[in-house]
Structures are given as structure tokens and as C-alpha cells.
Design a protein around this motif. Sequence first.
Motif, short mmCIF file in Angstrom:
data_model
loop_
_atom_site.label_atom_id
_atom_site.label_comp_id
_atom_site.label_asym_id
_atom_site.label_seq_id
_atom_site.Cartn_x
_atom_site.Cartn_y
_atom_site.Cartn_z
N ARG A 99 -1.16 -11.45 1.74
CA ARG A 99 0.21 -11.78 1.35
C ARG A 99 0.59 -11.07 0.06
O ARG A 99 1.73 -10.61 -0.10
CB ARG A 99 0.35 -13.29 1.19
N LEU A 100 -0.35 -10.99 -0.86
CA LEU A 100 -0.08 -10.27 -2.11
C LEU A 100 0.12 -8.78 -1.84
O LEU A 100 0.93 -8.13 -2.51
CB LEU A 100 -1.24 -10.48 -3.09
N ASP A 101 -0.63 -8.24 -0.88
CA ASP A 101 -0.46 -6.83 -0.54
C ASP A 101 0.96 -6.55 -0.05
O ASP A 101 1.57 -5.53 -0.41
CB ASP A 101 -1.47 -6.42 0.54
N THR A 102 1.51 -7.47 0.74
CA THR A 102 2.87 -7.29 1.24
C THR A 102 3.87 -7.26 0.09
O THR A 102 4.78 -6.42 0.06
CB THR A 102 3.22 -8.42 2.22
N ILE A 103 3.71 -8.18 -0.86
CA ILE A 103 4.61 -8.20 -2.02
C ILE A 103 4.44 -6.94 -2.86
O ILE A 103 5.41 -6.35 -3.34
CB ILE A 103 4.32 -9.46 -2.87
N HIS A 104 3.20 -6.50 -3.01
CA HIS A 104 2.92 -5.28 -3.77
C HIS A 104 3.58 -4.07 -3.13
O HIS A 104 4.21 -3.24 -3.81
CB HIS A 104 1.40 -5.08 -3.86
N HIS A 105 3.49 -3.96 -1.82
CA HIS A 105 4.09 -2.82 -1.12
C HIS A 105 5.61 -2.85 -1.25
O HIS A 105 6.25 -1.80 -1.42
CB HIS A 105 3.68 -2.84 0.36
N SER A 106 6.19 -4.04 -1.17
CA SER A 106 7.65 -4.14 -1.32
C SER A 106 8.08 -3.69 -2.72
O SER A 106 9.09 -3.00 -2.88
CB SER A 106 8.10 -5.58 -1.07
N GLY A 107 7.32 -4.09 -3.73
CA GLY A 107 7.64 -3.66 -5.09
C GLY A 107 7.53 -2.16 -5.26
O GLY A 107 8.37 -1.54 -5.94
N LEU A 108 6.52 -1.54 -4.66
CA LEU A 108 6.37 -0.10 -4.75
C LEU A 108 7.52 0.63 -4.07
O LEU A 108 8.00 1.66 -4.55
CB LEU A 108 5.04 0.34 -4.13
N ARG A 109 7.99 0.09 -2.94
CA ARG A 109 9.11 0.71 -2.24
C ARG A 109 10.39 0.62 -3.07
O ARG A 109 11.20 1.55 -3.10
CB ARG A 109 9.30 0.06 -0.87
N THR B 37 9.72 2.45 6.35
CA THR B 37 8.77 3.05 7.29
C THR B 37 7.78 3.99 6.60
O THR B 37 6.92 4.57 7.27
CB THR B 37 9.53 3.82 8.37
N SER B 38 7.91 4.17 5.28
CA SER B 38 7.00 5.08 4.57
C SER B 38 5.58 4.53 4.60
O SER B 38 5.38 3.32 4.39
CB SER B 38 7.46 5.27 3.13
N PRO B 39 4.59 5.37 4.84
CA PRO B 39 3.20 4.89 4.86
C PRO B 39 2.80 4.32 3.50
O PRO B 39 3.22 4.81 2.45
CB PRO B 39 2.40 6.15 5.19
#
Length: 223
Positions: free
Chosen positions: A13-23, A31-33
Motif C-alpha cells: 500500500r505504501l508503494d502505491t502511494i509512493h508511485h503516485s507521489g513520483l508521478r 501508464t508510465s513504468p
Amino acid sequence: MVYGSARPTVLRRLDTIHHSGLRICTGAFRTSPVESLYIISNQLPLDLRRQKISALYSFRAQSVRNHPINRLSFPAGLPKLYAARPSHILPLCERTKMLLHDSDLNNVSVQLSDFFTFPPWDSPQFSFLNPFSGFDKSSTAPITFQQLFHHHRHQYSSFVPIFTDGSKSDGHVGCGVVFPSDTLSCRLHNCCSVFTAELVAIFCALQEISPSNQRNFILILIA
């Protein structure tokens, strides 16, 4: 490091939040890897960051001679218990040992440091002179400070004056030390504060005068 003891499902779940912040920060598409996001933003994945922090904490603990974590030992029967129940999370010290072993860092020689020569609650008291105390800079005439300074220098005229100062501006942090016959300057990392610059200047001055047989020095901090 604390989150390392959580369940993998919770960490995802933290990974999902982290990825959203990076985007959001990089302006990338949904859709970016994820791997591209890490490279563009120069950020580690959270699992690698947790491993890095754990390893740094372990090395920092090993550098302190009497650190409590260095005396921790895993009871003999528990490894078999954890091996029989893989869903159970190992303690931090054991996870770190496995990490260092897998990274071939378990035999690294760590230099001991003597930072904690006294406990924090028993720190020594330092006395200093401040002839300008009680004078507000905004409402005091400059001539008053000059007179106070000249009186201070006359009172301690037998001492060798050493002036130290630190400064911070946009894109630059530095400090300087002025001796009667020499001047030293040092540039620090931009993330350092002006207080760090002041302390580094004092430290440099003390390093220079420590080998001297003469002990009549007076450090004058310029604020």
C-alpha cells in the motif's frame, strides 16, 4: 526501518502511494513504468530504501563501543521457530544481519567513534563571555557596540584574538577564521545551516590552536 516489520501486503500500500507521489512530482502518465519513475526522480524503491536505512543504522551502532544493540543475541531455539513459520517477521537485528550477509558486507571493519564520551544528560557546561548581552541590535547605536568591543579587547589584551564567523546565502554556505597572521575559510554543503557554519568555524579555530604551547587565546564569534 520501522516499516520493515510490517506485512508485505501493508507495505505494498505504501508503494502505491509512493508511485503516485513520483508521478505527481515528475508529471509522468499513469501508464508510465514504475522503474522509469525511479530513474527520472533519482529515488530508490521503498524496499531498497528500508534496507539502506537498516544497514546504515547497523554500521552506526557498530561504531559506538557500548551501543545496546551490539549486545543483542538471538536465542538458539528461535531460528528454527521462524524457519517453520515463514509468515512471522524476524526482528530488526536478524533482518539486518541477513541483509549484510547477502550483500557481502558482514565482514566490513567499522571504525569506532568516541562521540558518546559522556551521557547526553550529563553534558559539560561551557562558560562564555557576552559583553553585548542586554543590548538590542535594532535600538542600540553602533558606537555603543564599538565601545563595548574596545573595552572587551582592552580587558583581555594579553589574549590572542581569533575571529570566527559563518554565513549562509542562496547557493552558498561557508565559514571563516581570522588569526593575527593567517586567515582560513571553508565552504560547506548547501544543505548546512548557518548554525552549522558557525560551529565548524569554532571547530577549525580550536583545531589550529590545540597544538600550540601558548594557551592565551580568545575566540570572538561574529554574529
